[in-house]
Design a protein around this motif. Structure first.
Motif, PDB file in Angstrom:
ATOM      1  N   SER A  72       0.825  -1.207   0.000  1.00  0.00           N
ATOM      2  CA  SER A  72       0.000   0.000   0.000  1.00  0.00           C
ATOM      3  C   SER A  72       0.858   1.255   0.000  1.00  0.00           C
ATOM      4  O   SER A  72       0.432   2.300  -0.487  1.00  0.00           O
ATOM      5  CB  SER A  72      -0.920   0.006   1.224  1.00  0.00           C
ATOM      6  OG  SER A  72      -0.149  -0.052   2.422  1.00  0.00           O
ATOM      7  N   THR A  73       2.070   1.163   0.535  1.00  0.00           N
ATOM      8  CA  THR A  73       2.975   2.319   0.553  1.00  0.00           C
ATOM      9  C   THR A  73       4.388   1.863   0.198  1.00  0.00           C
ATOM     10  O   THR A  73       4.743   0.687   0.363  1.00  0.00           O
ATOM     11  CB  THR A  73       3.013   2.996   1.938  1.00  0.00           C
ATOM     12  OG1 THR A  73       3.505   2.053   2.912  1.00  0.00           O
ATOM     13  CG2 THR A  73       1.634   3.496   2.347  1.00  0.00           C
ATOM     14  N   VAL A  74       5.187   2.822  -0.258  1.00  0.00           N
ATOM     15  CA  VAL A  74       6.587   2.560  -0.523  1.00  0.00           C
ATOM     16  C   VAL A  74       7.359   3.803  -0.110  1.00  0.00           C
ATOM     17  O   VAL A  74       6.991   4.933  -0.440  1.00  0.00           O
ATOM     18  CB  VAL A  74       6.830   2.215  -2.009  1.00  0.00           C
ATOM     19  CG1 VAL A  74       6.314   3.300  -2.936  1.00  0.00           C
ATOM     20  CG2 VAL A  74       8.320   1.977  -2.259  1.00  0.00           C
ATOM     21  N   GLN A  75       8.397   3.582   0.675  1.00  0.00           N
ATOM     22  CA  GLN A  75       9.232   4.677   1.160  1.00  0.00           C
ATOM     23  C   GLN A  75      10.460   4.820   0.264  1.00  0.00           C
ATOM     24  O   GLN A  75      11.208   3.860   0.040  1.00  0.00           O
ATOM     25  CB  GLN A  75       9.682   4.417   2.611  1.00  0.00           C
ATOM     26  CG  GLN A  75      10.617   5.475   3.180  1.00  0.00           C
ATOM     27  CD  GLN A  75       9.963   6.849   3.301  1.00  0.00           C
ATOM     28  OE1 GLN A  75       8.796   6.946   3.705  1.00  0.00           O
ATOM     29  NE2 GLN A  75      10.692   7.894   2.945  1.00  0.00           N
ATOM     30  N   LEU A  76      10.653   6.041  -0.247  1.00  0.00           N
ATOM     31  CA  LEU A  76      11.803   6.329  -1.095  1.00  0.00           C
ATOM     32  C   LEU A  76      12.700   7.336  -0.389  1.00  0.00           C
ATOM     33  O   LEU A  76      12.215   8.337   0.144  1.00  0.00           O
ATOM     34  CB  LEU A  76      11.369   6.912  -2.443  1.00  0.00           C
ATOM     35  CG  LEU A  76      10.411   6.067  -3.282  1.00  0.00           C
ATOM     36  CD1 LEU A  76      10.011   6.824  -4.523  1.00  0.00           C
ATOM     37  CD2 LEU A  76      11.042   4.737  -3.647  1.00  0.00           C
TER      38      LEU A  76
END
Length: 400
Positions: free
Chosen positions: A325-329
């Protein structure tokens, strides 16, 4: 039309005819000089030209014609002929100069060491022939002149041989350099094709993954929420248009090379397009969170493109496989490096992530190749706290 065999026969016949002509010419000149008595007279009455003298002249013609093929043997034969000519007291002394031709040829073909030996043998033979021919009435200084002429012939031959060797070595070096340039050109073509294939893989992979997700959303909402299905179709159109633009730009690099061979090849992509990339990820239902550490700065073109493509491939894998649901960059701008990190909250193990982490597919291997090509570092795998992480460090040497 002449065949290769005919051309080869012509090439072999040409030097043979030339050498034979030289041999006959030298023989005729020496015989003519003997008939008219060229040179100082012997102490005794000269012997008239007979069959033996003609035979010696024929031997001279054959030896001179074969001097390039058998230089050592010809040197010995011509010196023997000179000794015999002086011993029989035939008129004229041009025959005594003919061994100088063999001395010169030997030095030119075999090098200065053989030339020195040939000059020594020729000088010794000349001195002996002079003593036999003149005896006690030997003209003053004639022996020294004979030695000097033999040394000059050997030195001239050695100089010509050295010059020929230098020319051959230079031509060989130029041929090797030309071959090296051709191999480098072929290698650059192969590398360019691989690079363009990698660009197309990244662009098409990301575009098709986003389209697939949006198409699934549209199908699912078509009956119950037509308005949202329409939004999905609009997103598909936008993603398709952007993908087509990128593909045209990449392929345009190929078409432009014929007219502008020195023009830098700059395929599309860079961290300045990161916002558009994140919008496509949001449209696919995954919320990206971007954090920039340090002061953002322009990167070298190769590093900028590689960083963008690595992030694009990482986000494509998240959309297609991670069920996140989320991705941290995270982008870390360090003095001599830029560090890229992507971590999602999806499933780190599964068919999709198995492909991503190197057990199938080419996404991870492509990202690793990009990093290695720039002497960077790359890791990808499940994170201890969950999800899947991609981390890459790229050096920026011109900014170090």
């Amino acid at each position: 039309m002449e065949t290769p065999k005919t051309l080869s026969t012509v090439r072999l016949a040409a030097p043979l005819l030339t050498n034979s002509g030289v041999g006959v010419g030298v023989a005729v000149l020496s015989l003519a000089g003997s008939l008219i008595g060229v040179g100082p007279q012997w102490i005794s009455s000269p012997r008239p030209i007979d069959a033996v003298a003609v035979g010696l002249v024929v031997v001279v013609a054959g030896a001179v014609a074969l001097r390039r093929r058998y230089p050592v043997s010809v040197l010995v034969v011509l010196n023997v002929v000179a000794l015999a000519w002086s011993a029989f007291h035939y008129p004229g002394r041009l025959v005594l100069l003919i061994p100088l031709i063999a001395c010169y040829t030997l030095a030119a073909l075999r090098g200065w060491r053989w030339g020195l030996a040939g000059a020594g043998v020729t000088a010794f033979t000349a001195v002996v022939a002079i003593r036999v021919a003149f005896g006690a009435a030997e003209p003053s200084g004639i022996a020294g002149v004979a030695v000097w002429m033999a040394a000059t012939a050997g030195a001239a031959g050695a100089a010509v041989g050295y010059n020929r060797a230098v020319l051959v070595a230079t031509r060989a070096q130029l041929a090797r350099e030309a071959q090296t340039r051709e191999e480098q050109a072929r290698r650059r073509v192969v590398e360019e094709r691989l690079r363009i294939a990698r660009e197309l893989h990244d662009v098409l992979g990301h575009t098709m993954a986003s389209i697939s997700v949006q198409a699934g959303v549209g199908i699912h909402l078509l009956a119950s929420r037509p308005a949202q299905a329409g939004e999905a179709l609009s997103t598909i159109k936008h993603i398709s248009d952007q993908g087509l633009t990128d593909v045209k730009a990449i392929l345009g690099v190929l078409r432009a090379d014929g007219d502008e061979p020195d023009r830098p090849r700059t395929p599309p992509g860079g961290l300045d397009q990161l916002d558009a990339l994140l919008d496509s990820v949001r449209a696919a239902g995954v919320q990206p969170r971007l954090t920039i550490h340090g002061r953002a700065r322009p990167l070298p073109a190769a590093v900028d493109l590689a960083a963008y493509r690595i992030l694009q491939e990482a986000l494509t894998n998240v959309v297609r496989h991670a069920r996140a649901s989320t991705v941290q960059l995270d982008l870390h701008y360090e003095p001599a490096h830029v560090v890229i990190r992507s971590r999602d909250d999806g499933s780190a193990v599964g068919p999709g992530q198995a492909g991503a982490n190197g057990q199938g597919g080419h996404g991870i291997s492509g990202m690793r190749e990009r990093a290695m090509a720039l002497s960077g570092q790359f890791t990808a795998g499940p994170h201890p706290d969950g999800g899947f992480q991609v981390r890459c460090t790229l050096p920026t040497p011109d900014q170090a």
